[in-house]
Design a protein around this motif. Structure first.
Motif, PDB file in Angstrom:
ATOM      1  N   GLY A 176       0.654  -0.955   0.550  1.00 46.58           N
ATOM      2  CA  GLY A 176       0.086  -0.430   0.402  1.00 46.58           C
ATOM      3  C   GLY A 176       1.216   1.299   0.098  1.00 46.58           C
ATOM      4  O   GLY A 176       1.779   0.649   0.287  1.00 46.58           O
ATOM      5  N   LEU A 177       0.299   2.209  -0.359  1.00 43.18           N
ATOM      6  CA  LEU A 177       0.512   3.707  -0.046  1.00 43.18           C
ATOM      7  C   LEU A 177       0.246   4.683   0.968  1.00 43.18           C
ATOM      8  O   LEU A 177      -0.902   4.552   0.794  1.00 43.18           O
ATOM      9  CB  LEU A 177       0.983   3.710  -1.526  1.00 43.18           C
ATOM     10  CG  LEU A 177       1.649   5.476  -0.984  1.00 43.18           C
ATOM     11  CD1 LEU A 177       2.821   6.084  -1.342  1.00 43.18           C
ATOM     12  CD2 LEU A 177       1.537   6.245  -3.063  1.00 43.18           C
ATOM     13  N   MET A 178       0.781   5.647   1.321  1.00 38.20           N
ATOM     14  CA  MET A 178       0.165   6.340   2.430  1.00 38.20           C
ATOM     15  C   MET A 178       1.970   7.767   2.036  1.00 38.20           C
ATOM     16  O   MET A 178       2.848   7.060   2.505  1.00 38.20           O
ATOM     17  CB  MET A 178       0.393   5.883   3.751  1.00 38.20           C
ATOM     18  CG  MET A 178      -0.342   7.579   4.569  1.00 38.20           C
ATOM     19  SD  MET A 178      -1.333   6.983   6.302  1.00 38.20           S
ATOM     20  CE  MET A 178       0.695   5.397   7.024  1.00 38.20           C
ATOM     21  N   VAL A 179       0.935   8.468   2.081  1.00 39.93           N
ATOM     22  CA  VAL A 179       2.444  10.337   1.804  1.00 39.93           C
ATOM     23  C   VAL A 179       1.486  11.097   2.882  1.00 39.93           C
ATOM     24  O   VAL A 179       0.845  11.461   3.478  1.00 39.93           O
ATOM     25  CB  VAL A 179       2.138  10.673   0.632  1.00 39.93           C
ATOM     26  CG1 VAL A 179       2.973  11.840   0.895  1.00 39.93           C
ATOM     27  CG2 VAL A 179       2.010  10.142  -0.401  1.00 39.93           C
ATOM     28  N   VAL A 180       2.716  11.008   4.159  1.00 38.50           N
ATOM     29  CA  VAL A 180       2.290  11.601   5.904  1.00 38.50           C
ATOM     30  C   VAL A 180       3.215  12.946   4.906  1.00 38.50           C
ATOM     31  O   VAL A 180       4.785  13.332   5.059  1.00 38.50           O
ATOM     32  CB  VAL A 180       3.046  11.158   6.745  1.00 38.50           C
ATOM     33  CG1 VAL A 180       2.587  11.856   7.836  1.00 38.50           C
ATOM     34  CG2 VAL A 180       2.137   9.168   6.747  1.00 38.50           C
ATOM     35  N   ASP A 181       2.848  13.757   5.214  1.00 34.07           N
ATOM     36  CA  ASP A 181       2.880  15.449   5.438  1.00 34.07           C
ATOM     37  C   ASP A 181       3.245  15.971   6.975  1.00 34.07           C
ATOM     38  O   ASP A 181       2.537  15.650   8.081  1.00 34.07           O
ATOM     39  CB  ASP A 181       2.734  16.775   4.838  1.00 34.07           C
ATOM     40  CG  ASP A 181       1.870  16.600   3.650  1.00 34.07           C
ATOM     41  OD1 ASP A 181       3.152  15.937   2.461  1.00 34.07           O
ATOM     42  OD2 ASP A 181       1.232  16.437   2.441  1.00 34.07           O
ATOM     43  N   ALA A 182       4.438  16.501   7.293  1.00 37.36           N
ATOM     44  CA  ALA A 182       5.093  16.727   8.562  1.00 37.36           C
ATOM     45  C   ALA A 182       5.631  17.932   9.036  1.00 37.36           C
ATOM     46  O   ALA A 182       6.642  18.635   8.103  1.00 37.36           O
ATOM     47  CB  ALA A 182       6.417  15.473   9.067  1.00 37.36           C
ATOM     48  N   VAL A 183       5.228  18.847   9.364  1.00 38.64           N
ATOM     49  CA  VAL A 183       5.665  19.968  10.114  1.00 38.64           C
ATOM     50  C   VAL A 183       6.357  19.844  11.588  1.00 38.64           C
ATOM     51  O   VAL A 183       5.690  19.859  12.588  1.00 38.64           O
ATOM     52  CB  VAL A 183       4.523  20.881  10.075  1.00 38.64           C
ATOM     53  CG1 VAL A 183       4.960  22.881  10.477  1.00 38.64           C
ATOM     54  CG2 VAL A 183       4.235  21.200   8.070  1.00 38.64           C
ATOM     55  N   GLN A 271       7.165  14.487  17.279  1.00 36.53           N
ATOM     56  CA  GLN A 271       7.012  15.925  17.343  1.00 36.53           C
ATOM     57  C   GLN A 271       6.370  16.226  17.061  1.00 36.53           C
ATOM     58  O   GLN A 271       5.544  17.395  17.056  1.00 36.53           O
ATOM     59  CB  GLN A 271       8.062  15.691  18.307  1.00 36.53           C
ATOM     60  CG  GLN A 271       8.878  16.459  17.545  1.00 36.53           C
ATOM     61  CD  GLN A 271       9.948  16.692  18.922  1.00 36.53           C
ATOM     62  OE1 GLN A 271      10.655  17.573  19.610  1.00 36.53           O
ATOM     63  NE2 GLN A 271      12.054  16.466  17.838  1.00 36.53           N
ATOM     64  N   SER A 272       6.799  16.569  15.553  1.00 34.24           N
ATOM     65  CA  SER A 272       6.510  17.782  14.510  1.00 34.24           C
ATOM     66  C   SER A 272       4.584  16.856  14.309  1.00 34.24           C
ATOM     67  O   SER A 272       4.078  15.856  14.259  1.00 34.24           O
ATOM     68  CB  SER A 272       6.792  16.884  13.332  1.00 34.24           C
ATOM     69  OG  SER A 272       8.213  17.168  13.366  1.00 34.24           O
ATOM     70  N   GLU A 273       4.166  17.781  13.300  1.00 38.06           N
ATOM     71  CA  GLU A 273       2.628  17.707  13.141  1.00 38.06           C
ATOM     72  C   GLU A 273       2.524  17.128  12.544  1.00 38.06           C
ATOM     73  O   GLU A 273       3.192  17.165  11.187  1.00 38.06           O
ATOM     74  CB  GLU A 273       1.752  19.268  12.792  1.00 38.06           C
ATOM     75  CG  GLU A 273       0.824  19.232  12.470  1.00 38.06           C
ATOM     76  CD  GLU A 273       0.105  20.615  12.459  1.00 38.06           C
ATOM     77  OE1 GLU A 273      -1.070  21.034  11.184  1.00 38.06           O
ATOM     78  OE2 GLU A 273       1.238  22.563  12.367  1.00 38.06           O
ATOM     79  N   LEU A 274       1.757  15.905  11.552  1.00 37.41           N
ATOM     80  CA  LEU A 274       1.311  15.382  10.419  1.00 37.41           C
ATOM     81  C   LEU A 274      -0.115  15.159   9.615  1.00 37.41           C
ATOM     82  O   LEU A 274      -1.370  15.206  10.759  1.00 37.41           O
ATOM     83  CB  LEU A 274       1.182  14.011  11.494  1.00 37.41           C
ATOM     84  CG  LEU A 274       2.914  13.593  11.682  1.00 37.41           C
ATOM     85  CD1 LEU A 274       2.443  11.613  13.048  1.00 37.41           C
ATOM     86  CD2 LEU A 274       4.361  13.620  11.478  1.00 37.41           C
TER      87      LEU A 274
END
Length: 354
Positions: A176-183, A271-274
């Motif tokens: 499967g695939l999941m793309v996660v943007d983190a800040v 700890q980043s926002e996801l």
């Protein structure tokens, strides 16, 4: 039941159809003209096609409610041509046993081979399956106007064959695939005065966790869950401590975890926002004991796990990925498929579903 002459004639039809398909650009979300063509061909062959958006499907005329239903699926969209083509991507060119053209391998070969199989078998009352043929849109971008949009319009599906290029070997699982943007958030300050909280350093701690984390459940077909940080952005000028660092995590899941489970695990440790772009593209698999898989094994084929994503990820029923062509040719310059692969694919499909 289907002798060499019939198979060869079907292969000739399939190759001719594929040449016409190659000549019609059908980039993802721009498939209208090709959907028109598929619908026109199905009407010509008296297959009573249905259509929703750019998805076209046909239901066997010998539909018997008591029989299980087998979906024959392949996609009509292509990626855009990459650099390096020495031929016009939309001009089909035959050289010996090789047919060149964009989408010939991914997955025009499966599209036309499965169409011919459906055409030959859809009226057969002695077949163990009802058949549904679906030429779906937006597969390359996992678009919501693709297969996902028509599943509720189809008869109840018990199992599917997906005609992606696998050298006609059965892929019984795919990642499967999941793309996660983190800040990562910090606090801006002057670099010379040792002020602020550097968001890059906070992001590095999280990135290190992604690099080193090993998920416990390992698939014998697909191996480990794989996480890769693939994009990073931070900073505006050399003397300012950045208060924000953005990075992207590419997650390839195995069938032992849902994407949501993996996202929850990441969230507990970073700890980043996801924010996940989507969790819907989960790993898919079919039991090795399934009759279609066992039939493949009886035919001398070897089940394997596929690292590439397909419309299987959106199917809420068991599915088997098997098709003519080679996945290594997909999305490459001078993409091609062998005519013999299409012919052999038709023969194998007929044996598999018979």
């Amino acid at each position: 039941m289907y002798n060499t002459t019939i198979i060869n004639q079907s292969a000739d039809r399939a190759v001719e159809m594929l040449q016409q398909i190659i000549a019609i650009p059908s980039y993802s979300r721009e498939e209208t003209k090709l959907a028109d063509f598929i619908e026109e061909i199905a009407c010509r062959d008296h297959l009573a096609p249905h259509r929703k958006g750019n998805n076209v499907w046909c239901i066997s005329s010998a539909f018997i409610p008591e029989r299980p239903t087998l979906l024959l699926n392949a996609h009509i969209d292509t990626v855009r041509p990459v650099n390096g083509w020495e031929r016009d991507p939309h001009t089909p060119y035959v050289e010996g046993d090789v047919l060149y053209g964009l989408g010939s391998n991914d997955c025009g070969g499966g599209l036309v081979a499965l169409y011919e199989v459906f055409r030959l078998c859809e009226a057969d009352k002695d077949l163990p399956w009802n058949l549904v043929y679906l030429a779906s849109a937006e597969e390359e971008v996992s678009g919501q106007s693709g297969i996902e949009s028509v599943l509720s319009d189809l008869p109840k599906i018990d199992v599917a064959i997906v005609g992606e290029p696998t050298n006609m070997q059965p892929a019984i699982a795919e990642k499967g695939l999941m793309v996660v943007d983190a800040v990562a958030h910090g606090k801006a300050g002057h670099a010379a005065r040792n002020e602020g909280v550097n968001a890059i350093y906070k992001a590095l701690e999280d990135i290190a966790w992604c690099k080193n984390r090993r998920f416990e459940r390992v698939s014998h077909l697909l191996g480990e869950v794989k996480m890769s940080v693939t994009v990073i952005q931070a900073g505006t000028q050399h003397n300012v401590v950045p208060d924000e660092c953005r990075f992207t995590i590419d997650v390839r899941s195995n069938e032992c975890y849902t994407n949501q489970e993996i996202l929850d695990e990441i969230g507990r440790n970073l700890q980043s926002e996801l924010k996940a772009r989507s969790t819907r593209l989960n790993s898919s698999h079919i039991a090795s004991e399934h009759p279609l898989v066992q039939k493949c094994i009886d035919m001398g084929k070897v089940p394997f796990g596929s690292p590439t994503l397909s419309d299987q990820t959106l199917m809420p029923f068991p599915s088997l990925k098997i098709g003519p062509g080679d996945s290594a040719r997909s999305h490459t310059a001078d993409e091609y498929i062998k005519i013999s692969e299409i012919r052999d694919g038709i023969a194998d499909y007929l044996q598999l579903i018979g």
